[in-house]
Motif scaffolding. Sequence first.
Motif, PDB file in Angstrom:
ATOM      1  N   CYS A  53     -33.695  -9.588   4.775  1.00  0.00           N
ATOM      2  CA  CYS A  53     -32.715  -8.590   4.327  1.00  0.00           C
ATOM      3  C   CYS A  53     -31.604  -9.249   3.516  1.00  0.00           C
ATOM      4  CB  CYS A  53     -32.120  -7.855   5.533  1.00  0.00           C
ATOM      5  SG  CYS A  53     -33.285  -6.802   6.427  1.00  0.00           S
ATOM      6  N   ALA A  54     -31.144 -10.407   3.967  1.00  0.00           N
ATOM      7  CA  ALA A  54     -30.071 -11.106   3.266  1.00  0.00           C
ATOM      8  C   ALA A  54     -30.523 -11.539   1.876  1.00  0.00           C
ATOM      9  CB  ALA A  54     -29.616 -12.312   4.077  1.00  0.00           C
ATOM     10  N   TYR A  55     -31.777 -11.967   1.761  1.00  0.00           N
ATOM     11  CA  TYR A  55     -32.300 -12.352   0.447  1.00  0.00           C
ATOM     12  C   TYR A  55     -32.307 -11.154  -0.493  1.00  0.00           C
ATOM     13  CZ  TYR A  55     -35.401 -14.229  -3.134  1.00  0.00           C
ATOM     14  OH  TYR A  55     -35.926 -14.657  -4.333  1.00  0.00           O
ATOM     15  N   VAL A  56     -32.783 -10.008   0.003  1.00  0.00           N
ATOM     16  CA  VAL A  56     -32.828  -8.787  -0.814  1.00  0.00           C
ATOM     17  C   VAL A  56     -31.420  -8.378  -1.236  1.00  0.00           C
ATOM     18  CG1 VAL A  56     -33.385  -6.323  -0.764  1.00  0.00           C
ATOM     19  CG2 VAL A  56     -35.000  -7.984   0.186  1.00  0.00           C
ATOM     20  N   ALA A  57     -30.482  -8.431  -0.293  1.00  0.00           N
ATOM     21  CA  ALA A  57     -29.105  -8.036  -0.600  1.00  0.00           C
ATOM     22  C   ALA A  57     -28.451  -8.965  -1.613  1.00  0.00           C
ATOM     23  CB  ALA A  57     -28.280  -7.998   0.685  1.00  0.00           C
ATOM     24  N   ALA A  58     -28.877 -10.222  -1.625  1.00  0.00           N
ATOM     25  CA  ALA A  58     -28.249 -11.204  -2.513  1.00  0.00           C
ATOM     26  C   ALA A  58     -28.810 -11.174  -3.931  1.00  0.00           C
ATOM     27  CB  ALA A  58     -28.413 -12.611  -1.926  1.00  0.00           C
ATOM     28  N   ARG A  59     -29.942 -10.495  -4.163  1.00  0.00           N
ATOM     29  CA  ARG A  59     -30.516 -10.444  -5.506  1.00  0.00           C
ATOM     30  C   ARG A  59     -29.682  -9.558  -6.406  1.00  0.00           C
ATOM     31  NH1 ARG A  59     -35.488 -12.707  -6.970  1.00  0.00           N
ATOM     32  NH2 ARG A  59     -34.715 -11.995  -8.976  1.00  0.00           N
ATOM     33  N   THR A  60     -29.299 -10.092  -7.525  1.00  0.00           N
ATOM     34  CA  THR A  60     -28.429  -9.380  -8.460  1.00  0.00           C
ATOM     35  C   THR A  60     -29.096  -8.094  -8.944  1.00  0.00           C
ATOM     36  OG1 THR A  60     -27.483 -11.466  -9.194  1.00  0.00           O
ATOM     37  CG2 THR A  60     -27.166  -9.555 -10.634  1.00  0.00           C
ATOM     38  N   GLY A  61     -28.386  -6.979  -8.786  1.00  0.00           N
ATOM     39  CA  GLY A  61     -28.853  -5.707  -9.314  1.00  0.00           C
ATOM     40  C   GLY A  61     -29.827  -4.951  -8.440  1.00  0.00           C
ATOM     41  N   TRP A  62     -30.185  -5.482  -7.303  1.00  0.00           N
ATOM     42  CA  TRP A  62     -31.170  -4.796  -6.471  1.00  0.00           C
ATOM     43  C   TRP A  62     -30.560  -3.707  -5.593  1.00  0.00           C
ATOM     44  CZ3 TRP A  62     -35.620  -8.324  -4.252  1.00  0.00           C
ATOM     45  CH2 TRP A  62     -36.400  -8.773  -5.316  1.00  0.00           C
ATOM     46  N   MET A  63     -29.277  -3.833  -5.255  1.00  0.00           N
ATOM     47  CA  MET A  63     -28.653  -2.853  -4.372  1.00  0.00           C
ATOM     48  C   MET A  63     -27.241  -2.527  -4.861  1.00  0.00           C
ATOM     49  SD  MET A  63     -29.777  -3.736  -0.488  1.00  0.00           S
ATOM     50  CE  MET A  63     -29.428  -2.027  -0.070  1.00  0.00           C
ATOM     51  N   HIS A  64     -26.849  -1.260  -4.686  1.00  0.00           N
ATOM     52  CA  HIS A  64     -25.452  -0.896  -4.867  1.00  0.00           C
ATOM     53  C   HIS A  64     -24.644  -1.528  -3.731  1.00  0.00           C
ATOM     54  CE1 HIS A  64     -25.927   1.808  -8.223  1.00  0.00           C
ATOM     55  NE2 HIS A  64     -26.872   2.491  -7.595  1.00  0.00           N
ATOM     56  N   GLN A  65     -23.430  -1.939  -4.042  1.00  0.00           N
ATOM     57  CA  GLN A  65     -22.538  -2.540  -3.048  1.00  0.00           C
ATOM     58  C   GLN A  65     -23.210  -3.723  -2.339  1.00  0.00           C
ATOM     59  OE1 GLN A  65     -21.673   1.041  -0.682  1.00  0.00           O
ATOM     60  NE2 GLN A  65     -19.666   1.161  -1.708  1.00  0.00           N
ATOM     61  N   SER A  66     -23.810  -4.596  -3.148  1.00  0.00           N
ATOM     62  CA  SER A  66     -24.575  -5.701  -2.576  1.00  0.00           C
ATOM     63  C   SER A  66     -23.695  -6.633  -1.747  1.00  0.00           C
ATOM     64  CB  SER A  66     -25.274  -6.481  -3.682  1.00  0.00           C
ATOM     65  OG  SER A  66     -24.326  -7.056  -4.570  1.00  0.00           O
ATOM     66  N   ARG A  67     -22.431  -6.809  -2.159  1.00  0.00           N
ATOM     67  CA  ARG A  67     -21.549  -7.701  -1.399  1.00  0.00           C
ATOM     68  C   ARG A  67     -21.350  -7.208   0.034  1.00  0.00           C
ATOM     69  NH1 ARG A  67     -17.768 -11.664  -2.772  1.00  0.00           N
ATOM     70  NH2 ARG A  67     -17.256 -12.756  -0.829  1.00  0.00           N
ATOM     71  N   GLN A  68     -21.173  -5.887   0.177  1.00  0.00           N
ATOM     72  CA  GLN A  68     -21.006  -5.317   1.529  1.00  0.00           C
ATOM     73  C   GLN A  68     -22.274  -5.500   2.357  1.00  0.00           C
ATOM     74  OE1 GLN A  68     -19.840  -4.141  -1.261  1.00  0.00           O
ATOM     75  NE2 GLN A  68     -18.198  -2.621  -1.018  1.00  0.00           N
ATOM     76  N   TRP A  69     -23.429  -5.342   1.725  1.00  0.00           N
ATOM     77  CA  TRP A  69     -24.677  -5.525   2.472  1.00  0.00           C
ATOM     78  C   TRP A  69     -24.876  -6.987   2.855  1.00  0.00           C
ATOM     79  CZ3 TRP A  69     -26.699  -1.782   4.933  1.00  0.00           C
ATOM     80  CH2 TRP A  69     -26.691  -0.487   4.433  1.00  0.00           C
ATOM     81  N   GLN A  70     -24.478  -7.902   1.995  1.00  0.00           N
ATOM     82  CA  GLN A  70     -24.562  -9.315   2.351  1.00  0.00           C
ATOM     83  C   GLN A  70     -23.682  -9.623   3.561  1.00  0.00           C
ATOM     84  OE1 GLN A  70     -24.394 -12.266  -0.980  1.00  0.00           O
ATOM     85  NE2 GLN A  70     -24.391 -10.459  -2.289  1.00  0.00           N
ATOM     86  N   GLU A  71     -22.487  -9.049   3.572  1.00  0.00           N
ATOM     87  CA  GLU A  71     -21.586  -9.261   4.712  1.00  0.00           C
ATOM     88  C   GLU A  71     -22.161  -8.647   5.978  1.00  0.00           C
ATOM     89  OE1 GLU A  71     -17.947  -7.597   3.338  1.00  0.00           O
ATOM     90  OE2 GLU A  71     -17.465  -9.321   2.034  1.00  0.00           O
ATOM     91  N   ARG A  72     -22.796  -7.488   5.830  1.00  0.00           N
ATOM     92  CA  ARG A  72     -23.418  -6.846   7.000  1.00  0.00           C
ATOM     93  C   ARG A  72     -24.552  -7.718   7.546  1.00  0.00           C
ATOM     94  NH1 ARG A  72     -25.113  -1.471   8.245  1.00  0.00           N
ATOM     95  NH2 ARG A  72     -26.036  -1.585  10.350  1.00  0.00           N
TER      96      ARG A  72
END
Length: 547
Positions: free
Chosen positions: A439-458
């Motif tokens: 999940c962290a890898y997916v969240a860290a990929r540029t452009g893959w998720m809205h609000q990626s920084r928040q998901w990385q923190e989660r």
Amino acid sequence: MTGPHPAFAPATSRQSGVIHAVLGPTNTGKTHYALTRMMAHQSGIIGFPLRLLARENYERLVKLKGERHVALLTGEEKIIPPGARWFSCTVEAMPLDRKVDFVGIDEIQLAADPDRGHIFTDRLLHARGKGETLFLGAETIRGLLRQLVPGITIETRERLSRLTNIGPVNLTRLPPRSAIVAFSATEVYAIAEAIRQKRGGCAIIMGRLSPRTRNAQVALYQNRDVDYLVATDAIGMGLNMDVDHVALAALHKFDGQNSRALTPQEVAQITGRAGRGMRDGTFGTTASCPPMSQQLVKAVEDHEFEAIKAVYWRQTALDYTSPETLLNSLMRKPPRPGLITGRTASDLDVLTGLMQMDDIREVARGHRATELLWDVCQIPDFRKLGDGSHTRLCARLFLDLLKHRRIPPAWMEGQLRGLDRLDGDMDTLMHRLSGVRVCAYVAARTGWMHQSRQWQERCRAVEDRLSDTLHERLKERFVNRRATALLRRPEPGAASEALHAVTPQNRIIVEGHEVGQIVGFTMQIDTPADSREGDLLRRAGRRALRQ
């Protein structure tokens, strides 16, 4: 992120500064030298073989240069301040399209690893700093560096301390500050249980542990809460600890395909963790492992190993016209001597699996879709279940990204909700941690998720909770604090007698632990965890009462 970096031209076609290498065994100060060289430049990128090492050196750089100027890039973490000048990365995650003054690669001899070697080889051939490029590694890659990088200058560094073999030693007789190395989780658990029963307890180091759990286990050992460490060969890569002796519990390992003998270089990489700075170290075998051969001992003590004859290579100039042309370009033969084809990597396995799915074949057409397909194949299979679930996960994410250009938040929410549970045994917690890493890898990929920084923190918050729980489970299972304290030998220069007291309630205290009480003219020990601890409590109580 093992795919191509279009903005990063081959080194042979672009101007670069001085290229040199610093080679030698463990405990030579190579990493410290590389960080010093990087900070001497206005900007730099250094690639490490492990996420843990990238994080550890990021924190060192932050202390020296401040958070505003230092970035961290791994598959699962991205911290890139707007003014970042120095980057600590995993080798896979290095941003090679960014022009910097300094580029460094650690453990460059891993180009000879059949699984990850092609990534290190790509960096060896193409990663260049404008002012300076530095490769760190073992002496075994010297010849190939000269062959593959014309004009490179090479410096050899000697180990700061001696490493001496003392032969086989029984588990019960291993000296304090020993690390015992096994090559499977089952062996690690069995040895750790034996150490707990006989010597009070131990810390655990395995590659499957998260950096937070691993650091907590290291602190348990470094703070002398325990005197023993049981580890897999994950200890061999960049882990600096106060270890005096390394004992191998086996001289064979399963490398993902076959059970094979350890190479002398691998033995040296692991046993080289004994001794630190100018302090000498020792190594040997233990448990049911036979003694090392004289040839192996001599090779490790003298740091003399067979030279690497070839490194692994894979094409990075890829054809995205279609999945078929992409696959063909990935299967191209190495273009020059010294380069060979490695094992089929997991990303290639995922690609071939996706190409067999009807719904993927229908939509994976053209450059954009094919490039996205390959990007999705880069998601690491941290869980390694071998049941096709990882390929199905990649298929789901590819279809979402192709259709919506983003991964739905509901998918990530559902994944993390299922993983954010603290029940279960140690292996269950480690499995959940592997899922969080995906999940962290997916969240860290540029452009893959809205609000990626928040998901990385989660993701980080869930990983931290699981990591802390796993650390506590490991301590509960493998550390008897009372027995460890009573068995601990005094450090050099410290008082030889254990600290002791008798309370007004006639409770006997030794080194802060209650061992029993005085009843009349007799001593009654507390209920021991096992018979061996009972003997230990009696001896400790008698020593205390004699005073």
